[in-house]
Design an enzyme around this catalytic site. Structure first.
Site, short mmCIF file in Angstrom:
data_model
loop_
_atom_site.label_atom_id
_atom_site.label_comp_id
_atom_site.label_asym_id
_atom_site.label_seq_id
_atom_site.Cartn_x
_atom_site.Cartn_y
_atom_site.Cartn_z
N GLN A 147 55.18 20.82 106.13
CA GLN A 147 56.47 20.71 106.19
C GLN A 147 57.08 22.59 106.28
O GLN A 147 57.06 22.86 105.36
CB GLN A 147 57.14 19.36 105.78
CG GLN A 147 58.82 19.59 105.72
CD GLN A 147 59.77 18.49 104.83
OE1 GLN A 147 59.20 18.85 103.98
NE2 GLN A 147 60.39 18.07 105.93
N GLY A 148 57.61 22.51 107.60
CA GLY A 148 58.17 24.32 108.00
C GLY A 148 59.31 24.33 107.49
O GLY A 148 59.65 24.66 107.81
N SER A 171 61.24 25.03 103.77
CA SER A 171 62.24 25.65 102.91
C SER A 171 61.72 27.47 102.89
O SER A 171 60.51 27.34 103.55
CB SER A 171 61.29 25.21 101.45
OG SER A 171 62.34 24.38 101.28
N SER A 191 53.63 21.90 101.51
CA SER A 191 52.36 21.47 100.65
C SER A 191 51.53 20.96 101.94
O SER A 191 51.71 20.95 103.38
CB SER A 191 53.16 19.73 100.39
OG SER A 191 54.18 20.30 99.13
N GLU A 210 63.18 10.98 104.93
CA GLU A 210 61.72 11.03 103.38
C GLU A 210 62.76 10.42 101.93
O GLU A 210 62.27 10.09 101.87
CB GLU A 210 62.55 12.41 103.28
CG GLU A 210 61.66 13.81 102.14
CD GLU A 210 61.96 14.85 102.12
OE1 GLU A 210 62.38 15.67 103.35
OE2 GLU A 210 60.64 15.22 102.13
#
Lengths: 360, 384
Positions: B128-129, B131, B163, B246
Site C-alpha cells: 500500500q502506497g 502514507s 508494509s 480496511e
C-alpha cells in the site's frame, strides 16, 4: 445470520418509545424527582405501571397460552433499552420477571421488587441486613422465601429501615438477611434486562452530550467543534456500541439456547456456561457504558452538568444503582474469567494436534 | 436479530473444519519473522492451497473471481481458520483485503481480469502506497506527483510505512495529479509495478525490531494510464472505498486470534500461579468480555453492511477504536501474567506486544477515528 432488528422488532421498539415519550417525558421525570424530594412516593406511578402492563411490557415473554405476548429476550432487551433511555423508575426488571409467578405482575396491577442488590453473601461482614429497592411501594418481593419464591413486603417492613438513596427515584430499605435469593436463571435474565436499561441510558447520554455540544458556544463557536469535546463524545458512542452488540447478542443467544432446549426452558439452573458468560459480559460492558457515559456527558455539560437542574446526574445515579443489581462487575468478571479458563483448557486439548507454535 | 446459521452455513463450516484438520499438518514449517522471501513463499503457498480447495476470495463478488459467499461465510471462515491455528493472510493482506476489493468495486473488466486472479491464486503480492513522510493522518496533503506523458503517468515522490514493499509485485499508489485542485480532488489511484525502473525500496526497522515496512522512493516512474483505477483526480473517493474495507472487516480474523491468545494467557496464568491474583484474573475476565463483544460488533457491522448493500460504513471507525485499544490491553495483561519472561524477545507474543503499539496509529490514528465518529456519525460541527 442477520444480526439486525427485524421490522417487527423496530415497530415494537417504536411503540414503546412513543408510549414513554407521551407518558414519561422530561417534565414527568422532573415532576417525579420533585415529588420524591418532597418526601412523596418513590417513583412508581401505578397508572403508568398498569398502562405498561396493558402494552405488554411485563407479559412480553409469557407464553400466549398464559395470557402473555410470547416473545423472547431479543424483544425484551429492545423494550428495556427504551425504558432505560427514558429513565423510567421502578422495579421494572423484577416485575417483568415476576410475570406468571406473582398475580398481577403480568398486567401491571402489581409492583414486584426483588432481592437483587449486591452479590454480598448474607453472612458477610458490614452493616446488618441487605438493601432492597422500592420495598414500601411493592406488593411482593421476588426471590426471598423458600424455593426462591416471593414474600409479602408487609412481612418485611416492620424490621426494615429506610435508607436515604443516592438515586432520588430509587428508594432503599435495609432489611434483615433474606433466605435464598433468586435462582440462577432469574439472576441471568435480571442481569441481561438490567444491562438493556443501562444500554438505553448510555445511548441517551450520548444524545444529550452531542445536543449540548452543538448548542453551547465558547470562544465564539460551538464547543462540539473542539476536538477535546468531540473525542469525549465519540468515546461515549464507542462504549455504547460495544455494549449494544454485547447485550443484543446475549439476548439472541439466550433465546436460541431456550429454543434448542439446552437449558431445559425455564429451569432454575440457568442458561449454561456459554450463554451465562455472554450475559455477564453484556452486563459488565453495559454497566461501564452507562456510568462512564453519564460522567463524560456531565463533563461535556461543564458547570451546567453539576447542577440539579441538568438531567445528567439522574442518569449517573441510576447507572450506579443498576451496576449493583443482579450481577456486579466483580461477579461478572469472575464468571467470565472462570468461563475463559474452562473454555481455553477444553480448546487447548482439542487444538493441540495442530497448534501453531506450542507457545502462546 | 438472528445469529443462527443456515443449514448451508453449518455444512460449509463442517467441510472447512475437516479440510483444515487434514491440510494444516501438511504445511511446511513457518519461516522466521525476518526471512521475508521465506514468508512470501509461505503466505503465497497457503493462499494457493485455499484457492485449490475453493476457499479463496469467499467474500469477493463472483464477477471478480470470488465465491460471492457473503460476509457471514467469510466470518465463519476466519473463525474456523483461526480456531484451527491456520496461517493468517500475512503478505497477502493488502491484495486480499484492500487492493482486491477496491479493484473489484472500481476497476474495469480488463483490470479485474488482470489483477484479481493472481491475488486469489497466490501468485502476486500487493503493498500500500498511501502514507508519506509529510502525509500520515493528513493523507490528503500527500505530495507524490504524477504528470501525464502520453500513455503513462510519470511519478515522482516518496512513500513511507509501506508494509511488505520489498516482497511486493504491485503497489496501490495514491498520487497527486491535480496540483491546483482542492487537495481532496486532485488525487488519483494507480496500480504500480514494484519492478518498474525508478522504484527504490529501503526497509525501515520498526520498534519491534523487524523490517516489516519500508520507505519507497519514486524517481520518474512510468505507470501506464491503463493502470489507473477510477477516474483521474477521483482517487480520494476510490481510497475511501479501500479504507472502509480496511476498517470494516479486515481486522475480523485478528479478533478471533486475540481471543485465542487470551485463552492461552489464562492457561499460562493457571500454570504459573498468577491466576490466584484476583486483580489480574478479573482483568482477564474483562478482556474476555471485550473481545467477545468485538466479535459481535463485527457481526453487527457486517449485517448492517449487507442490508445496505456492501461497503462497510463508518461503524468501522467505532470498531477500530475499540479493537486497537483492547489489543494493546491484551498484551499488557500478558506481560503481567508472564512477569520477567515478558522480556525474552524470542517469544513470538513479545514481538506481538511491541507490534500492537502500531494499532492505534495504522489505518488512521485513534485521534483521526474519533474525529470521524464525532463529525460523520454524531454530526458534531466540523472542528480543527
Amino acid at each position: 445470520m442477520d444480526f439486525q432488528p427485524t421490522q417487527e422488532q423496530e415497530d415494537l421498539r417504536a411503540g414503546v418509545r412513543a408510549l414513554l415519550s407521551r407518558r414519561f417525558g422530561r417534565e414527568a421525570l422532573r415532576a417525579a424527582v420533585d415529588r420524591a424530594e418532597a418526601g412523596g412516593a418513590g417513583g412508581v406511578d401505578r397508572g403508568l405501571w398498569r398502562e405498561l402492563g396493558g402494552a405488554g411490557f411485563f407479559a412480553l415473554r409469557l407464553p400466549e397460552a398464559d395470557g402473555g405476548v410470547g416473545l423472547g429476550l431479543a424483544e425484551a432487551v429492545l423494550v428495556f433499552e427504551e425504558a432505560g433511555r427514558a429513565l423510567l423508575p421502578g422495579p421494572l426488571v423484577a416485575t417483568h420477571l415476576a410475570a406468571g409467578r406473582v398475580e398481577g405482575a403480568a398486567d401491571g396491577t402489581a409492583v414486584v421488587t426483588a432481592f437483587d442488590l449486591g452479590d454480598r453473601p448474607a453472612a458477610a461482614a458490614g452493616p446488618p441486613g441487605r438493601l432492597v429497592a422500592h420495598l414500601a411501594e411493592a406488593d411482593a418481593v421476588l426471590g426471598a422465601g423458600a424455593g426462591g419464591c416471593t414474600e409479602a413486603p408487609a412481612a418485611l417492613l416492620p424490621a426494615a429501615r429506610p435508607v436515604p438513596s443516592a438515586d432520588p427515584l430509587t428508594p432503599l430499605h435495609r432489611v434483615p438477611p433474606p433466605g435464598p435469593g433468586p435462582d440462577a436463571r432469574l439472576r441471568d435474565e435480571g442481569a441481561l434486562l438490567t444491562a438493556a436499561l443501562q444500554l438505553g441510558s448510555a445511548l441517551r447520554t450520548v444524545e444529550l452530550a452531542v445536543r449540548y455540544a452543538a448548542q453551547r458556544e465558547q470562544f465564539g463557536r460551538p464547543i462540539g467543534a473542539f476536538q477535546a469535546v468531540q473525542h469525549l463524545c465519540s468515546g461515549m458512542l464507542v462504549r455504547a456500541e460495544v455494549a449494544r452488540t454485547a447485550v443484543y447478542a446475549a439476548a439472541v443467544c439466550a433465546d436460541a439456547a431456550d429454543r434448542a432446549g439446552a437449558a431445559g426452558a425455564a429451569g432454575a439452573a440457568g442458561f449454561g456456561a456459554a450463554v451465562a458468560a455472554e450475559i455477564a459480559g453484556a452486563k459488565l460492558l453495559a454497566d461501564r457504558a452507562a456510568a462512564a457515559n453519564a460522567r463524560d456527558c456531565l463533563q461535556v455539560h461543564g458547570g451546567m452538568g453539576f447542577t440539579w437542574e441538568a438531567d445528567v446526574h439522574l442518569h449517573l445515579k441510576r447507572a450506579w444503582v443498576r451496576a449493583e443489581q443482579w450481577r456486579t462487575a466483580a461477579a461478572a468478571e469472575e464468571a467470565l474469567a472462570a468461563e475463559l479458563l474452562a473454555d481455553a483448557q477444553e480448546r487447548g486439548r482439542e487444538g493441540a494436534s495442530y497448534a501453531r507454535d506450542g507457545s502462546l | 436479530m438472528d445469529l443462527a446459521e443456515t443449514e448451508e452455513e453449518r455444512e460449509f463450516r463442517a467441510g472447512l473444519r475437516a479440510w483444515l484438520a487434514k491440510t494444516l499438518p501438511e504445511l511446511p514449517p513457518r519461516p522466521s519473522p525476518d526471512d521475508w522471501p521465506g514468508r512470501r513463499a509461505y503466505d503465497l503457498g497457503w493462499q494457493r492451497r485455499l484457492y485449490d480447495a475453493g476457499y479463496a476470495g469467499l467474500h469477493w463478488p463472483a464477477a471478480a473471481g470470488g465465491r460471492g459467499a457473503g460476509p457471514a461465510r467469510h466470518l465463519a471462515f476466519l473463525e474456523e481458520a483461526e480456531r484451527a491455528g491456520a496461517p493468517y493472510v500475512g503478505a497477502n493482506f493488502v491484495g486480499l483485503l484492500h487492493a482486491g476489493p477496491t479493484i473489484a468495486a472500481e476497476g474495469t473488466p480488463a483490470q479485474r481480469a488482470r489483477w484479481l486472479p493472481p491475488v486469489l491464486r497466490g501468485e502476486e503480492v500487493w503493498c500500500q502506497g498511501f502514507s508519506e513522510p509529510g502525509a500520515g493522518s493528513d493523507l490528503a496533503s500527500l505530495r507524490t506527483r504524477a504528470v501525464r506523458d502520453g500513455d503513462a503517468y510519470v511519478v515522482t515522490g516518496s512513500k513511507v510505512w509501506t508494509s511488505h514493499a520489498e516482497i511486493a509485485d504491485w503497489c496501490e499508489l495514491l498520487v497527486r495529479t491535480g496540483p491546483d485542485a482542492p487537495r481532496h480532488r486532485g488525487l488519483t489511484w494507480l496500480a504500480m509495478p514494484m519492478d518498474a525502473p525508478g522504484v527504490t525500496v529501503r526497509p525501515l526497522r520498526t520498534l519491534a525490531g523487524s523490517a516489516e515496512f519500508a520507505e519507497v522512493f519514486l524517481d520518474g516512474v512510468r505507470v501506464p494510464v491503463a493502470y489507473r483505477v477510477g477516474a483521474e483526480d477521483d482517487g480520494w473517493r476510490v481510497t475511501m472505498t479501500t479504507l472502509s474495507f480496511e476498517r470494516g472487516t479486515a481486522f475480523a480474523g485478528e479478533v478471533v486470534a486475540c481471543r485465542r491468545t487470551l485463552g492461552a494467557l489464562a492457561r499460562a496464568a493457571r500454570a504459573n500461579g498468577r491466576w490466584d491474583d484476583t486483580v489480574l484474573r478479573r482483568r482477564l475476565g474483562r478482556l474476555a468480555a471485550e473481545f467477545a463483544a468485538l466479535w459481535r460488533l463485527t457481526q453487527w457491522n457486517v449485517s448492517a453492511a449487507e442490508r445496505t448493500g456492501g461497503v462497510p460504513g463508518a461503524g468501522g471507525s467505532v470498531f477500530k477504536l475499540a479493537y486497537s485499544q483492547a489489543r494493546q490491553e491484551l498484551y499488557d495483561a500478558a506481560a503481567e501474567v508472564l512477569g520477567a519472561d515478558a522480556l525474552a524477545l524470542e517469544e513470538e507474543w513479545v514481538r506481538e506486544r511491541l507490534s500492537s503499539l502500531s494499532y492505534t496509529i495504522a489505518a488512521g490514528t485513534s485521534q483521526i477515528q474519533h474525529t470521524i465518529v464525532a463529525e460523520r456519525i454524531l454530526g458534531l460541527p466540523k472542528g480543527r
